[in-house]
Enzyme design. Sequence first.
Site, mmCIF file in Angstrom:
data_model
loop_
_atom_site.group_PDB
_atom_site.id
_atom_site.type_symbol
_atom_site.label_atom_id
_atom_site.label_comp_id
_atom_site.label_asym_id
_atom_site.label_seq_id
_atom_site.Cartn_x
_atom_site.Cartn_y
_atom_site.Cartn_z
ATOM 1 N N ASN A 61 0.826 -1.209 0.000
ATOM 2 C CA ASN A 61 0.000 0.000 0.000
ATOM 3 C C ASN A 61 0.859 1.257 0.000
ATOM 4 O OD1 ASN A 61 0.504 -1.080 2.622
ATOM 5 N ND2 ASN A 61 -1.002 0.268 3.540
ATOM 6 N N GLU A 63 0.419 5.235 0.767
ATOM 7 C CA GLU A 63 -0.463 6.257 1.329
ATOM 8 C C GLU A 63 -0.029 7.656 0.899
ATOM 9 O OE1 GLU A 63 -0.822 5.433 5.523
ATOM 10 O OE2 GLU A 63 -1.945 3.598 5.106
ATOM 11 N N CYS A 72 -4.335 0.904 -2.303
ATOM 12 C CA CYS A 72 -4.169 -0.366 -1.590
ATOM 13 C C CYS A 72 -3.133 -1.252 -2.279
ATOM 14 C CB CYS A 72 -5.484 -1.133 -1.576
ATOM 15 S SG CYS A 72 -6.807 -0.346 -0.676
ATOM 16 N N GLU A 74 -3.303 -4.367 -3.053
ATOM 17 C CA GLU A 74 -3.847 -5.280 -4.070
ATOM 18 C C GLU A 74 -3.904 -4.596 -5.431
ATOM 19 O OE1 GLU A 74 -4.992 -4.540 -1.123
ATOM 20 O OE2 GLU A 74 -5.980 -6.231 -0.151
ATOM 21 N N CYS A 112 -10.441 -4.622 0.351
ATOM 22 C CA CYS A 112 -11.563 -3.679 0.426
ATOM 23 C C CYS A 112 -12.449 -3.814 -0.821
ATOM 24 C CB CYS A 112 -11.038 -2.251 0.559
ATOM 25 S SG CYS A 112 -10.427 -1.567 -0.979
ATOM 26 N N CYS A 115 -10.936 -2.736 -4.195
ATOM 27 C CA CYS A 115 -9.985 -3.729 -4.714
ATOM 28 C C CYS A 115 -10.725 -4.931 -5.286
ATOM 29 C CB CYS A 115 -9.023 -4.183 -3.609
ATOM 30 S SG CYS A 115 -7.791 -2.929 -3.232
HETATM 31 N N1 THU Z 1 -5.353 -1.263 2.498
HETATM 32 C C1 THU Z 1 -4.864 -2.114 1.558
HETATM 33 O O1 THU Z 1 -3.706 -1.997 1.141
HETATM 34 N N2 THU Z 1 -5.690 -3.073 1.104
HETATM 35 C C2 THU Z 1 -6.988 -3.236 1.472
HETATM 36 O O2 THU Z 1 -7.700 -4.029 0.892
HETATM 37 C C3 THU Z 1 -7.520 -2.455 2.574
HETATM 38 C C4 THU Z 1 -6.693 -1.323 3.053
HETATM 39 C C5 THU Z 1 -4.489 -0.180 2.962
HETATM 40 C C6 THU Z 1 -4.950 1.188 2.561
HETATM 41 C C7 THU Z 1 -4.353 2.038 3.640
HETATM 42 O O3 THU Z 1 -3.012 2.353 3.257
HETATM 43 C C8 THU Z 1 -4.322 1.132 4.846
HETATM 44 O O4 THU Z 1 -4.457 -0.178 4.369
HETATM 45 C C9 THU Z 1 -5.417 1.407 5.866
HETATM 46 O O5 THU Z 1 -6.652 1.408 5.288
#
Ligand code: THU
Length: 160
Positions: A61, A63, A72, A74, A112, A115
């Site tokens: 991920n 940010e 994310c 994925e 999520c 994704c």
């Molecule tokens: N995140 C992912 O990388 N994948 C997901 O399916 C859910 C959330 C990341 C996004 C963000 O950087 C952190 O997790 C918190 O939500």
Amino acid sequence: MKTSELKICYKVRSHSELSFDEQVLLKSASEAAIKAYAPYSHFRVGAAVKLANGEILSGCNQENAAYPSGLCAERVTVFYANAIYPDIAVETLLITVLDENGDYRSRAIPPCGACRQVLTETESRQKSPMRVLLVGKDEVLEFDSASDLLPFIFTSNELL
Ligand code: THU
């Protein structure tokens, strides 16, 4: 009125049941999770894909101070794979999450909704299912297809 029921089948496995190939994929996803750029959530997600040509690619991920601009693990990973190999199918996607000490989360963490939408469209695009493995310390969940994670998917057919 009629009530319908949906049934989703998935396997509940453990770390010790991972095959050698799956362990290689887990190592790749774990190493990616360590490299996550997650200064806001401290939630380090790693993903790794095994492609039909045998190649393994990984991502994590990313940010951003403008929160919705991040992405994310994925989607970073699957978009990366499709950008490099647009015609090669993603056979397996493995997802894992590390805590701040670099330990696996005990529970398997599901992707999520956004994704899931991308994963299922990737399946339509490649015309083959993508196996999804969610790896936690105490459980491994296996789905034969990303679409099992997203009933009532919105597809391009809806645009016609
Ligand atoms: N995140 C992912 O990388 N994948 C997901 O399916 C859910 C959330 C990341 C996004 C963000 O950087 C952190 O997790 C918190 O939500």
